[in-house]
Design an enzyme around this catalytic site. Structure first.
Site, PDB file in Angstrom:
ATOM      1  N   CYS A   4       7.569   6.403  11.752  1.00  0.00           N
ATOM      2  CA  CYS A   4       7.769   4.944  11.819  1.00  0.00           C
ATOM      3  C   CYS A   4       6.401   4.259  11.883  1.00  0.00           C
ATOM      4  O   CYS A   4       5.609   4.505  12.798  1.00  0.00           O
ATOM      5  CB  CYS A   4       8.605   4.578  13.043  1.00  0.00           C
ATOM      6  N   CYS A   7       5.794   2.335  15.151  1.00  0.00           N
ATOM      7  CA  CYS A   7       5.545   3.247  16.281  1.00  0.00           C
ATOM      8  C   CYS A   7       4.119   3.767  16.200  1.00  0.00           C
ATOM      9  O   CYS A   7       3.430   3.884  17.223  1.00  0.00           O
ATOM     10  CB  CYS A   7       6.520   4.426  16.262  1.00  0.00           C
ATOM     11  N   ASP A  30       0.273  -9.573  10.201  1.00  0.00           N
ATOM     12  CA  ASP A  30       1.008  -8.955   9.096  1.00  0.00           C
ATOM     13  C   ASP A  30       0.038  -8.594   7.969  1.00  0.00           C
ATOM     14  O   ASP A  30      -0.861  -9.371   7.629  1.00  0.00           O
ATOM     15  CB  ASP A  30       2.079  -9.930   8.583  1.00  0.00           C
ATOM     16  N   HIS A  98      11.979  -0.852  12.355  1.00  0.00           N
ATOM     17  CA  HIS A  98      11.591  -0.917  13.774  1.00  0.00           C
ATOM     18  C   HIS A  98      11.614  -2.409  14.083  1.00  0.00           C
ATOM     19  O   HIS A  98      10.856  -3.172  13.450  1.00  0.00           O
ATOM     20  CB  HIS A  98      10.211  -0.288  13.980  1.00  0.00           C
ATOM     21  N   HIS A 100      11.288  -6.157  14.771  1.00  0.00           N
ATOM     22  CA  HIS A 100      10.072  -6.966  14.879  1.00  0.00           C
ATOM     23  C   HIS A 100      10.414  -8.411  14.610  1.00  0.00           C
ATOM     24  O   HIS A 100      11.362  -8.724  13.893  1.00  0.00           O
ATOM     25  CB  HIS A 100       9.004  -6.481  13.884  1.00  0.00           C
ATOM     26  N   HIS A 102       8.792 -11.837  13.120  1.00  0.00           N
ATOM     27  CA  HIS A 102       7.710 -12.500  12.386  1.00  0.00           C
ATOM     28  C   HIS A 102       7.454 -13.840  13.072  1.00  0.00           C
ATOM     29  O   HIS A 102       8.404 -14.594  13.336  1.00  0.00           O
ATOM     30  CB  HIS A 102       8.117 -12.806  10.942  1.00  0.00           C
TER      31      HIS A 102
HETATM   32  P1  DGP Z   1      10.227  -6.912   7.148  1.00  0.00           P
HETATM   33  O1  DGP Z   1      10.170  -7.011   5.662  1.00  0.00           O
HETATM   34  O2  DGP Z   1      10.936  -8.084   7.809  1.00  0.00           O
HETATM   35  O3  DGP Z   1      10.758  -5.583   7.606  1.00  0.00           O
HETATM   36  O4  DGP Z   1       8.731  -7.036   7.644  1.00  0.00           O
HETATM   37  C1  DGP Z   1       7.844  -5.968   7.627  1.00  0.00           C
HETATM   38  C2  DGP Z   1       6.470  -6.554   7.581  1.00  0.00           C
HETATM   39  O5  DGP Z   1       5.572  -5.552   7.992  1.00  0.00           O
HETATM   40  C3  DGP Z   1       6.016  -7.011   6.202  1.00  0.00           C
HETATM   41  O6  DGP Z   1       5.791  -8.422   6.227  1.00  0.00           O
HETATM   42  C4  DGP Z   1       4.708  -6.263   5.938  1.00  0.00           C
HETATM   43  C5  DGP Z   1       4.364  -5.711   7.296  1.00  0.00           C
HETATM   44  N1  DGP Z   1       3.735  -4.397   7.278  1.00  0.00           N
HETATM   45  C6  DGP Z   1       4.206  -3.285   6.694  1.00  0.00           C
HETATM   46  N2  DGP Z   1       3.371  -2.246   6.895  1.00  0.00           N
HETATM   47  C7  DGP Z   1       2.358  -2.736   7.657  1.00  0.00           C
HETATM   48  C8  DGP Z   1       1.183  -2.147   8.209  1.00  0.00           C
HETATM   49  O7  DGP Z   1       0.894  -0.955   8.067  1.00  0.00           O
HETATM   50  N3  DGP Z   1       0.365  -2.967   8.931  1.00  0.00           N
HETATM   51  C9  DGP Z   1       0.660  -4.282   9.123  1.00  0.00           C
HETATM   52  N4  DGP Z   1      -0.205  -5.002   9.830  1.00  0.00           N
HETATM   53  N5  DGP Z   1       1.762  -4.868   8.628  1.00  0.00           N
HETATM   54  C10 DGP Z   1       2.598  -4.101   7.901  1.00  0.00           C
END
Ligand code: DGP
Length: 114
Positions: A4, A7, A30, A98, A100, A102
């Site tokens: 994950c 995680c 993000d 996981h 979250h 925004h």
């Molecule tokens: P969602 O699509 O709602 O599941 O949002 C997941 C968000 O996580 C997406 O906007 C991009 C972000 N994201 C994915 N991988 C990573 C990462 O490795 N680092 C960071 N900082 N953000 C990530």
């Protein structure tokens, strides 16, 4: 969970731009920002989504929401406004399983979302 992404960020195995952390939640920028402020507020404990959250998770999820609100205030977004989003499931655009929140702000946002 080793497979994950969030995680791995929460345990420091994967680098991220952390803006806040405590024993329960972590917040970081993000990787693909959709607004001038785009943070992810993530409970450290692995919960896949709101679909699998349980009553026992209420305090943790409430804390995550209030952390997002506090981070918004710190950035002066409480005046103009901001959006907190929890995409839940594929059709809603959830890509990381996981839970979250925004935190999006710093620009005008239309409604309904696309
Ligand atoms: P969602 O699509 O709602 O599941 O949002 C997941 C968000 O996580 C997406 O906007 C991009 C972000 N994201 C994915 N991988 C990573 C990462 O490795 N680092 C960071 N900082 N953000 C990530």
């Amino acid at each position: 969970m080793d497979d994950c992404i969030f995680c791995r960020i929460a345990t420091g195995k994967l680098a991220s731009d952390i803006v806040y952390e405590d024993n329960d939640v972590i917040a970081f920028t993000d990787i693909n920002p959709e607004a001038p402020t785009h943070l992810l507020v993530v409970p450290r404990r692995h919960i896949a989504s709101l679909n699998t959250a349980e009553p026992a998770d209420a305090e943790l999820l409430g804390k995550a929401m209030l952390t997002a609100a506090s981070l918004a205030k710190q950035r002066g977004l409480d005046g103009p406004g901001y959006r907190i989003v929890a995409n839940t499931g594929k059709e809603a655009g959830q890509t990381v399983d996981h839970i979250h929140f925004h935190l999006l702000g710093g620009r005008f946002m239309s409604w309904p979302p696309g």
